[in-house]
Write a protein that holds these residues in place. Structure first.
Motif, PDB file in Angstrom:
ATOM      1  N   ARG A   1      41.415  42.145  43.896  1.00  0.00           N
ATOM      2  CA  ARG A   1      41.686  42.621  42.534  1.00  0.00           C
ATOM      3  C   ARG A   1      41.129  41.655  41.493  1.00  0.00           C
ATOM      4  NH1 ARG A   1      45.464  46.169  40.067  1.00  0.00           N
ATOM      5  NH2 ARG A   1      46.430  46.565  42.106  1.00  0.00           N
ATOM      6  N   ILE A   2      40.533  42.247  40.465  1.00  0.00           N
ATOM      7  CA  ILE A   2      40.025  41.480  39.326  1.00  0.00           C
ATOM      8  C   ILE A   2      40.570  42.165  38.076  1.00  0.00           C
ATOM      9  CG2 ILE A   2      37.954  40.750  38.062  1.00  0.00           C
ATOM     10  CD1 ILE A   2      36.419  40.815  40.711  1.00  0.00           C
ATOM     11  N   THR A   3      41.298  41.416  37.268  1.00  0.00           N
ATOM     12  CA  THR A   3      41.973  42.015  36.111  1.00  0.00           C
ATOM     13  C   THR A   3      41.562  41.302  34.829  1.00  0.00           C
ATOM     14  OG1 THR A   3      43.874  42.506  37.535  1.00  0.00           O
ATOM     15  CG2 THR A   3      44.224  42.656  35.153  1.00  0.00           C
ATOM     16  N   LEU A   4      41.049  42.065  33.874  1.00  0.00           N
ATOM     17  CA  LEU A   4      40.702  41.507  32.566  1.00  0.00           C
ATOM     18  C   LEU A   4      41.948  41.541  31.690  1.00  0.00           C
ATOM     19  CD1 LEU A   4      37.643  40.709  31.863  1.00  0.00           C
ATOM     20  CD2 LEU A   4      37.967  42.109  33.896  1.00  0.00           C
ATOM     21  N   THR A   5      42.235  40.412  31.055  1.00  0.00           N
ATOM     22  CA  THR A   5      43.491  40.297  30.314  1.00  0.00           C
ATOM     23  C   THR A   5      43.287  39.467  29.042  1.00  0.00           C
ATOM     24  OG1 THR A   5      45.636  39.150  30.425  1.00  0.00           O
ATOM     25  CG2 THR A   5      44.031  38.539  32.061  1.00  0.00           C
ATOM     26  N   ASP A   6      44.278  39.520  28.135  1.00  0.00           N
ATOM     27  CA  ASP A   6      44.156  38.704  26.918  1.00  0.00           C
ATOM     28  C   ASP A   6      45.071  37.480  26.958  1.00  0.00           C
ATOM     29  OD1 ASP A   6      46.570  39.935  26.596  1.00  0.00           O
ATOM     30  OD2 ASP A   6      46.079  40.915  24.687  1.00  0.00           O
ATOM     31  N   SER A   7      45.728  37.256  28.106  1.00  0.00           N
ATOM     32  CA  SER A   7      46.548  36.035  28.202  1.00  0.00           C
ATOM     33  C   SER A   7      46.181  35.249  29.457  1.00  0.00           C
ATOM     34  CB  SER A   7      48.035  36.383  28.205  1.00  0.00           C
ATOM     35  OG  SER A   7      48.316  37.261  29.271  1.00  0.00           O
ATOM     36  N   GLN A   8      46.355  33.937  29.392  1.00  0.00           N
ATOM     37  CA  GLN A   8      45.952  33.066  30.504  1.00  0.00           C
ATOM     38  C   GLN A   8      46.739  33.421  31.764  1.00  0.00           C
ATOM     39  OE1 GLN A   8      45.267  28.765  29.691  1.00  0.00           O
ATOM     40  NE2 GLN A   8      46.566  28.429  31.460  1.00  0.00           N
ATOM     41  N   PRO A   9      46.038  33.792  32.834  1.00  0.00           N
ATOM     42  CA  PRO A   9      46.751  34.236  34.033  1.00  0.00           C
ATOM     43  C   PRO A   9      47.308  33.060  34.841  1.00  0.00           C
ATOM     44  CG  PRO A   9      44.369  34.381  34.369  1.00  0.00           C
ATOM     45  CD  PRO A   9      44.568  33.906  32.962  1.00  0.00           C
ATOM     46  N   PRO A  10      48.398  33.305  35.572  1.00  0.00           N
ATOM     47  CA  PRO A  10      48.922  32.269  36.457  1.00  0.00           C
ATOM     48  C   PRO A  10      47.934  31.993  37.596  1.00  0.00           C
ATOM     49  CG  PRO A  10      50.115  34.343  36.780  1.00  0.00           C
ATOM     50  CD  PRO A  10      49.169  34.548  35.635  1.00  0.00           C
ATOM     51  N   THR A  11      47.914  30.762  38.085  1.00  0.00           N
ATOM     52  CA  THR A  11      47.017  30.410  39.186  1.00  0.00           C
ATOM     53  C   THR A  11      47.837  29.719  40.284  1.00  0.00           C
ATOM     54  OG1 THR A  11      46.414  28.279  38.204  1.00  0.00           O
ATOM     55  CG2 THR A  11      45.061  30.178  37.590  1.00  0.00           C
ATOM     56  N   ALA A  12      47.429  29.934  41.527  1.00  0.00           N
ATOM     57  CA  ALA A  12      48.258  29.572  42.679  1.00  0.00           C
ATOM     58  C   ALA A  12      48.674  28.098  42.676  1.00  0.00           C
ATOM     59  CB  ALA A  12      47.519  29.911  43.974  1.00  0.00           C
ATOM     60  N   TRP A  13      47.725  27.192  42.565  1.00  0.00           N
ATOM     61  CA  TRP A  13      48.056  25.771  42.669  1.00  0.00           C
ATOM     62  C   TRP A  13      48.707  25.229  41.409  1.00  0.00           C
ATOM     63  CZ3 TRP A  13      48.887  23.208  46.864  1.00  0.00           C
ATOM     64  CH2 TRP A  13      48.326  23.707  48.054  1.00  0.00           C
ATOM     65  N   ASN A  14      48.406  25.834  40.273  1.00  0.00           N
ATOM     66  CA  ASN A  14      49.077  25.429  39.041  1.00  0.00           C
ATOM     67  C   ASN A  14      50.551  25.799  39.081  1.00  0.00           C
ATOM     68  OD1 ASN A  14      49.703  26.440  35.882  1.00  0.00           O
ATOM     69  ND2 ASN A  14      48.816  24.409  36.137  1.00  0.00           N
TER      70      ASN A  14
END
Ligand SMILES: Nc1nc2c(c(=O)[nH]1)N[C@H]1C(S)=C(S)[C@@H](COP(=O)(O)O)O[C@H]1N2
Ligand SMILES: [Mo]
Length: 300
Positions: free
Chosen positions: A223-236
């Motif tokens: 899945r690839i999702t375009l968004t206007d807010s910073q997405p969560p990332t696994a290691w972060n």
């Protein structure tokens, strides 16, 4: 943070340095001549001489198949990669579920020889085959409101023995700012050395962002999702002070538990010297402009 996946593991804990060096040495025994000397290693990094196929495909991080460096090569054959499709959604003109073979018909696949640097300090040079992420995003049509791109890896407990343990929060997710995603260096890799990318390296398609630590280069994307807010990332999510959203390779920003001043090339042998880490992994000229005026220690 809603839920801290608190346990005793992190990327570097999983492979303590002494084990890492021993394994590396074992890999190195097979490498001949020049590669055994520190000088040879330096020369390889500077001339971008590709790392051997065997090293690239037998020393991996793909925690869905286990946390050992050899686990992905052992278990990733369990992953069904045909058929495969990628859902592209969010702020795009043409959202949908895109079949892998339809994507491949439209994309121009080329070879890109890139340095690749894991946050754990091992590095390699990989002759990827792939296409620019920008081309894929343009195929779906990015809306002007989009500011970030979020990525998600397949989550298949039946095919991924590693996800039985909550090492990180599954599925593995990653993200880029839209301008990083659209940068011509940002690649979707579908091959290595002119062959289909092996499952352990992220078949059938994975991200490659050569100026960032390896964990940004998310594998086996569904899945690839375009968004206007910073997405969560696994290691972060796992340890925000250790793994930032940006994760640009930076010799001046130590990991809280180890320095990032040096790195070692995979397959470089028993007496390998550490070689200096380069700002943006050597791609400073190409990408520094993306971060003008930003505090790269704060926004690590
Ligand atoms: N889905 C997923 N993607 C992932 C990982 C992972 O565990 N799961 N590991 C990351 C890390 S830490 C690194 S260094 C690279 C390793 O890529 P390689 O095994 O092809 O060298 O994949 C990245 N992408
Ligand atoms: Mo990594």
């Amino acid at each position: 943070m809603a839920h801290r996946w608190k346990n005793d593991l992190s990327e570097n804990d999983v492979t303590p340095e002494h084990v890492f060096l021993t394994r590396r040495s074992l890999i190195g025994v097979a490498a001949a001549g020049l590669a055994l000397s520190g000088l040879g290693q330096k020369a390889r990094a500077e001339t971008l001489e590709p790392t051997d196929w065997d090293d690239i495909t037998s020393y991996n991080n793909f925690y869905e198949f286990g946390t050992g460096k050899k686990d992905p090569a052992k278990y990733a054959h369990m992953l069904t990669t045909e058929p495969w499709s990628v859902t592209i959604d969010g702020m795009v003109e043409r959202p949908g579920k895109y079949a892998f073979e339809d994507i491949m018909k439209k994309m121009a696949v080329e070879e890109r020889i890139y340095r690749f640097r894991c946050v754990e300090r091992w590095a390699m040079v990989v002759p990827w085959n792939g296409f620019e992420l920008a081309d894929l995003l343009e195929m779906a049509g990015v809306q002007s409101s989009a500011k970030y791109v979020a990525f998600e890896t397949a989550l298949r407990p039946d095919e991924m023995p590693g996800v039985a343990r909550p090492v990180i929060e599954w599925p593995y997710v990653e993200g880029l700012r839209l301008d990083e995603a659209m940068h011509p260096l940002t690649l979707v890799a579908t091959g290595i050395y002119g062959k289909d990318i092996p499952n352990q390296n992220g078949a059938p398609l994975r991200l490659v962002v050569p100026w960032k630590y390896g964990y940004k280069s998310i594998k086996s994307i569904v899945r690839i999702t375009l968004t206007d807010s910073q997405p969560p990332t696994a290691w972060n999510k796992y340890a925000p002070n250790e793994y930032g959203f940006y994760s640009n390779v930076n010799p001046n920003r130590s990991h809280p538990r180890w320095s990032q001043e040096y790195e070692q090339l995979l397959g470089s042998g028993l007496f390998a010297e550490k070689i200096p880490t380069r700002m943006f992994n050597g791609y400073e000229e190409e990408v520094a402009g993306l971060y003008e005026g930003m505090d790269l220690i704060k926004y690590h």
